[in-house]
Design a protein around this motif. Structure first.
Motif, PDB file in Angstrom:
ATOM      1  N   LEU A 103      46.261  57.242 -85.105  1.00  0.00           N
ATOM      2  CA  LEU A 103      45.190  56.408 -85.671  1.00  0.00           C
ATOM      3  C   LEU A 103      44.228  56.014 -84.555  1.00  0.00           C
ATOM      4  O   LEU A 103      44.657  55.577 -83.482  1.00  0.00           O
ATOM      5  N   VAL A 105      41.121  53.362 -83.915  1.00  0.00           N
ATOM      6  CA  VAL A 105      40.401  52.194 -84.446  1.00  0.00           C
ATOM      7  C   VAL A 105      39.128  52.052 -83.616  1.00  0.00           C
ATOM      8  O   VAL A 105      39.199  51.979 -82.378  1.00  0.00           O
ATOM      9  N   SER A 151      48.708  54.685 -82.175  1.00  0.00           N
ATOM     10  CA  SER A 151      47.351  54.186 -82.414  1.00  0.00           C
ATOM     11  C   SER A 151      46.609  53.924 -81.112  1.00  0.00           C
ATOM     12  O   SER A 151      47.208  53.591 -80.091  1.00  0.00           O
ATOM     13  N   CYS A 170      46.870  47.826 -81.098  1.00  0.00           N
ATOM     14  CA  CYS A 170      47.008  49.283 -81.028  1.00  0.00           C
ATOM     15  C   CYS A 170      47.944  49.615 -79.871  1.00  0.00           C
ATOM     16  O   CYS A 170      48.090  48.829 -78.928  1.00  0.00           O
TER      17      CYS A 170
END
Ligand SMILES: CCCC(=O)SCCNC(=O)CCNC(=O)[C@H](O)C(C)(C)COP(=O)(O)OP(=O)(O)OC[C@H]1O[C@@H](n2cnc3c(N)ncnc32)[C@H](O)[C@@H]1OP(=O)(O)O
Length: 311
Positions: A103, A105, A151, A170
């Motif tokens: 992921l 962000v 992340s 994260c």
């Protein structure tokens, strides 16, 4: 004798169940606050929805890497109330993404996030509402950190206040040359409330955390790398389509950790998470359970059959 054996059996299965339950509790539901803490998420969601603006956008890609965009550029990507609710919804979607491995962000239009929307903050400046928002965001960001995905926060421009806290939810932070992470809370007469202080101490140690929070220090790329808050540098954007370029760089950076079969990558995250969060004995049991899901599995058998060398 029989009773003793039964007791031993019960003890064994309750230990195994305990370890499994802890794993589930830590890595699946993942909330810190529930009704036992006088926390009613439905009520908080309704309250937050009264402060609209911006959006949180999620793109799940076939390669197993998702992109979460904080999108409120006219307010430097500040979090409105409705964005807080949307973030929780997007985290729920990611918790159920069985094909997910990674992921990213990031913030829209060249900056990360300037924290809570100050208009909403002013409207809910009473302690009761502040505590509810704080519990809601702690739950969401804890669940974000506990996702079975690796992340990374891509910090371009400013990550201030709650935005700085979000970066700590994260696993990694990577930064563009203009990036700044700043816990400005002291200037606002606050401390972090979205779990950012607790996570920061675990990332940079208590001495550095005290300096960053007490001094509201601006952390640029060089300083971030030096204290271990930042894990990687991105090249300076060249053209107008720089957002794409930075995202591509971030995907490339992350892909070194997400290469390979999804169950293996998700298992890596689970064992690291339990090592980070659980007492050693519990973490060891969790590691054993996770190991058991891979041993003799397709990826393991394929690797054994191919007689792979690691030089
Ligand atoms: C537990 C959570 C704690 C928190 O997060 S508290 C919030 C902490 N964040 C802040 O205090 C950020 C305050 N903003 C700033 O310092 C500056 O706006 C910032 C981000 C450095 C950008 O500066 P500049 O590049 O000069 O741009 P600017 O000030 O003209 O901002 C452009 C427009 O964005 C708005 N904005 C920026 N941050 C905001 C925020 N957090 N909430 C609501 N609106 C915000 C700003 O008011 C301005 O709007 P407008 O163009 O005047 O209508």
């Amino acid at each position: 004798m029989v009773l003793h054996a039964l007791k031993q059996q019960l003890l064994k299965s309750s230990c195994a169940f305990g370890s499994w339950a802890r794993l589930m509790q830590t890595q699946s539901s993942g909330c810190v606050y529930s009704s036992t803490h006088d926390f009613n998420p439905k009520e908080v969601r309704e309250k937050l929805q009264a402060f609209p603006g911006g959006s949180i956008d999620l793109l799940k890609q076939d390669c197993g890497i998702a992109i979460l965009t904080i999108n409120n550029p006219s307010r430097m990507n500040a979090f409105s109330g409705s964005m807080m609710v949307q973030l929780e919804e997007k985290v729920s979607l990611l918790e159920n993404w069985s094909d997910g491995k990674g992921l990213i962000v990031h913030g829209a239009e060249g900056t990360f996030c300037s924290g809570s929307d100050l208009n909403a903050v002013r409207a809910i400046s009473n302690p009761q509402d502040g505590m509810k928002m704080c519990m809601f965001m702690q739950n969401t960001l804890t669940r974000l950190l506990r996702l079975p995905l690796i992340s990374v926060a891509l910090v371009e421009g400013k990550a201030l206040g709650g935005g700085a806290e979000l970066t700590t939810a994260c696993d990694f932070r990577i930064m563009a040359s203009d990036g700044v992470i700043q816990f400005v809370h002291r200037h606002m007469g606050l401390v972090p409330g979205w779990g950012g202080a607790a996570r920061l101490v675990r990332i940079v140690g208590s001495q550095n955390a005290l300096k960053l929070l007490g001094g509201a220090v601006k952390v640029d790329l060089e300083f971030g790398l030096q204290i271990g808050l930042v894990d990687g540098a991105l090249e300076a954007p060249q053209a107008q389509d720089s957002a794409d370029t930075l995202l591509e760089q971030a995907e490339c950076w992350l892909s070194r950790y997400t290469k390979g079969p999804t169950p293996v990558i998700q298992a890596v995250k689970r064992v690291v998470l339990s090592g980070r969060e659980l007492p050693l004995s519990d973490a060891l049991r969790t590691e054993k359970d996770v190991f058991g899901t891979l041993w003799g599995g397709p990826a393991n058998l394929q690797a054994l059959a191919s007689k792979s060398k690691h030089n």
